[in-house]
Design a protein around this motif. Sequence first.
Motif, mmCIF file in Angstrom:
data_model
loop_
_atom_site.group_PDB
_atom_site.id
_atom_site.type_symbol
_atom_site.label_atom_id
_atom_site.label_comp_id
_atom_site.label_asym_id
_atom_site.label_seq_id
_atom_site.Cartn_x
_atom_site.Cartn_y
_atom_site.Cartn_z
ATOM 1 N N ASP A 1 0.822 -1.207 0.000
ATOM 2 C CA ASP A 1 0.000 0.000 0.000
ATOM 3 C C ASP A 1 0.862 1.265 0.000
ATOM 4 O OD1 ASP A 1 -2.054 -1.788 0.109
ATOM 5 O OD2 ASP A 1 -2.657 -1.330 2.164
ATOM 6 N N GLU A 2 1.957 1.254 0.777
ATOM 7 C CA GLU A 2 2.843 2.421 0.806
ATOM 8 C C GLU A 2 3.526 2.618 -0.543
ATOM 9 O OE1 GLU A 2 6.748 4.209 3.193
ATOM 10 O OE2 GLU A 2 5.812 2.334 3.851
ATOM 11 N N SER A 3 3.953 1.526 -1.162
ATOM 12 C CA SER A 3 4.588 1.617 -2.472
ATOM 13 C C SER A 3 3.602 2.129 -3.515
ATOM 14 C CB SER A 3 5.138 0.244 -2.876
ATOM 15 O OG SER A 3 5.979 0.340 -3.997
ATOM 16 N N ALA A 4 2.341 1.696 -3.429
ATOM 17 C CA ALA A 4 1.319 2.192 -4.352
ATOM 18 C C ALA A 4 1.114 3.692 -4.186
ATOM 19 C CB ALA A 4 0.007 1.443 -4.126
ATOM 20 N N ARG A 5 1.168 4.158 -2.945
ATOM 21 C CA ARG A 5 1.020 5.602 -2.705
ATOM 22 C C ARG A 5 2.181 6.377 -3.331
ATOM 23 N NH1 ARG A 5 3.245 8.792 0.841
ATOM 24 N NH2 ARG A 5 4.106 7.044 2.047
ATOM 25 N N LEU A 6 3.403 5.876 -3.163
ATOM 26 C CA LEU A 6 4.559 6.547 -3.755
ATOM 27 C C LEU A 6 4.475 6.560 -5.278
ATOM 28 C CD1 LEU A 6 7.345 5.049 -1.449
ATOM 29 C CD2 LEU A 6 6.473 7.400 -1.420
ATOM 30 N N LEU A 7 4.032 5.447 -5.845
ATOM 31 C CA LEU A 7 3.891 5.375 -7.300
ATOM 32 C C LEU A 7 2.801 6.316 -7.778
ATOM 33 C CD1 LEU A 7 4.721 4.098 -9.955
ATOM 34 C CD2 LEU A 7 3.246 2.145 -9.420
ATOM 35 N N GLY A 8 1.708 6.409 -7.018
ATOM 36 C CA GLY A 8 0.645 7.341 -7.377
ATOM 37 C C GLY A 8 1.126 8.778 -7.373
ATOM 38 N N GLN A 9 1.970 9.131 -6.424
ATOM 39 C CA GLN A 9 2.522 10.483 -6.373
ATOM 40 C C GLN A 9 3.407 10.763 -7.585
ATOM 41 O OE1 GLN A 9 4.495 10.606 -2.567
ATOM 42 N NE2 GLN A 9 2.592 10.928 -1.426
ATOM 43 N N ALA A 10 4.188 9.751 -7.993
ATOM 44 C CA ALA A 10 5.050 9.918 -9.167
ATOM 45 C C ALA A 10 4.213 10.125 -10.426
ATOM 46 C CB ALA A 10 5.955 8.700 -9.328
ATOM 47 N N VAL A 11 3.150 9.349 -10.569
ATOM 48 C CA VAL A 11 2.266 9.504 -11.724
ATOM 49 C C VAL A 11 1.605 10.877 -11.702
ATOM 50 C CG1 VAL A 11 0.126 8.672 -12.774
ATOM 51 C CG2 VAL A 11 1.858 7.037 -12.022
ATOM 52 N N ASP A 12 1.185 11.308 -10.527
ATOM 53 C CA ASP A 12 0.517 12.602 -10.401
ATOM 54 C C ASP A 12 1.440 13.745 -10.813
ATOM 55 O OD1 ASP A 12 -1.933 13.818 -9.729
ATOM 56 O OD2 ASP A 12 -1.111 14.513 -7.827
ATOM 57 N N ALA A 13 2.742 13.577 -10.565
ATOM 58 C CA ALA A 13 3.712 14.623 -10.894
ATOM 59 C C ALA A 13 4.252 14.506 -12.316
ATOM 60 C CB ALA A 13 4.868 14.574 -9.901
ATOM 61 N N GLU A 14 3.843 13.487 -13.056
ATOM 62 C CA GLU A 14 4.352 13.258 -14.405
ATOM 63 C C GLU A 14 3.953 14.404 -15.346
ATOM 64 O OE1 GLU A 14 5.947 12.444 -17.690
ATOM 65 O OE2 GLU A 14 6.349 11.027 -16.055
ATOM 66 N N PRO A 15 4.939 15.073 -15.987
ATOM 67 C CA PRO A 15 4.606 16.199 -16.863
ATOM 68 C C PRO A 15 3.961 15.795 -18.186
ATOM 69 C CG PRO A 15 6.976 15.815 -16.857
ATOM 70 C CD PRO A 15 6.390 14.919 -15.816
ATOM 71 N N LEU A 16 4.300 14.617 -18.715
ATOM 72 C CA LEU A 16 3.661 14.183 -19.945
ATOM 73 C C LEU A 16 2.207 13.815 -19.673
ATOM 74 C CD1 LEU A 16 6.331 11.972 -21.775
ATOM 75 C CD2 LEU A 16 5.656 14.327 -22.256
#
Length: 321
Positions: A222-237
């Motif tokens: 669950d923590e890893s999913a949250r970190l990945l979600g944050q990375a996707v949210d910050a994705e400029p493309l």
Amino acid sequence: MRQAWARAAWKRGRTPAALGVLTAGLLALHPFVPNSVGRVGSLAETFLPWLGLVPVVLLGLALLRRSAAALLALLLPVAVWTHLFGGLLLPAAAHGGHDLVVVQHNVSDENADPGGTARALVRAEPDLIALQELLPQALPAYAQTLAPHYPYHAVHGTVGLWSKHPLTGARPLDIKPRGIAEGWNRGLRAEVHTPHGEIAAYVAHLPSIRLRATGLASAHRDESARLLGQAVDAEPLRTVLLLGDLNGTVDDRGLAPLTARLNTAERGFAFSFPATFPVARIDQVLARSATVDAVRTLPRTSSDHLPVAARITLAEGAHGS
């Protein structure tokens, strides 16, 4: 006599009728099942589609008991299940003008035939192939087999991406939960330069979950999913594809940081694990500013997961930054 029989038919079968109502309630209200103790909610959501078998069993009981009440009650779980999952059974839409085919596969760190596994994936003729559990000793076999068909690739840690289209900007993703040892590297991000525009491709392998006496152990996942979600949210493309072994189904609230931001498959169940008797799709293809038209499993390889193939339709004007 007929009236007495009819009254009895409505009185008989109260147990299957009650079970039918309970099944409908669990299907409809699963987000309200508490997750605070043993992550019971996530556990129920992992196997949620299989609740569709309960009305089948109850139908047999209702017919055996000749219960009109039970037959009527069974309409509830059937209706709710159809609302939730019926669309996945419909035929996939016709191919669009901007289709990509991608393959996601956890190849297993115990795979005894990496070359054969790679050849099996090539036969699906995808544009992109994402792999997890790549070991250093097996990597040359995958690279050698895939290179003639996929000249561009990136590997970080135990995950890799092979592409027919040029890749740039490949870098590792920091999705390591607290408490996991250094050297754990299970995520990468790269830009794929397709004929239809640039796509940010993410490849990830989230931590495993365990079923214990105290319930479902999924805190690291669950923590890893949250970190990945944050990375996707910050994705400029604008257009993003996520391919990975997420160790969870799209109904599991533990993956909500991803499923809330990305589109899930519109067609197909594609249960991928375990390969011997698949009961859940934990290998996922998710997208932003694109549609995952359909997912399907490919023939079994030497892994304990089945490969999952998906067809992607890019949204008009959705590529680029």
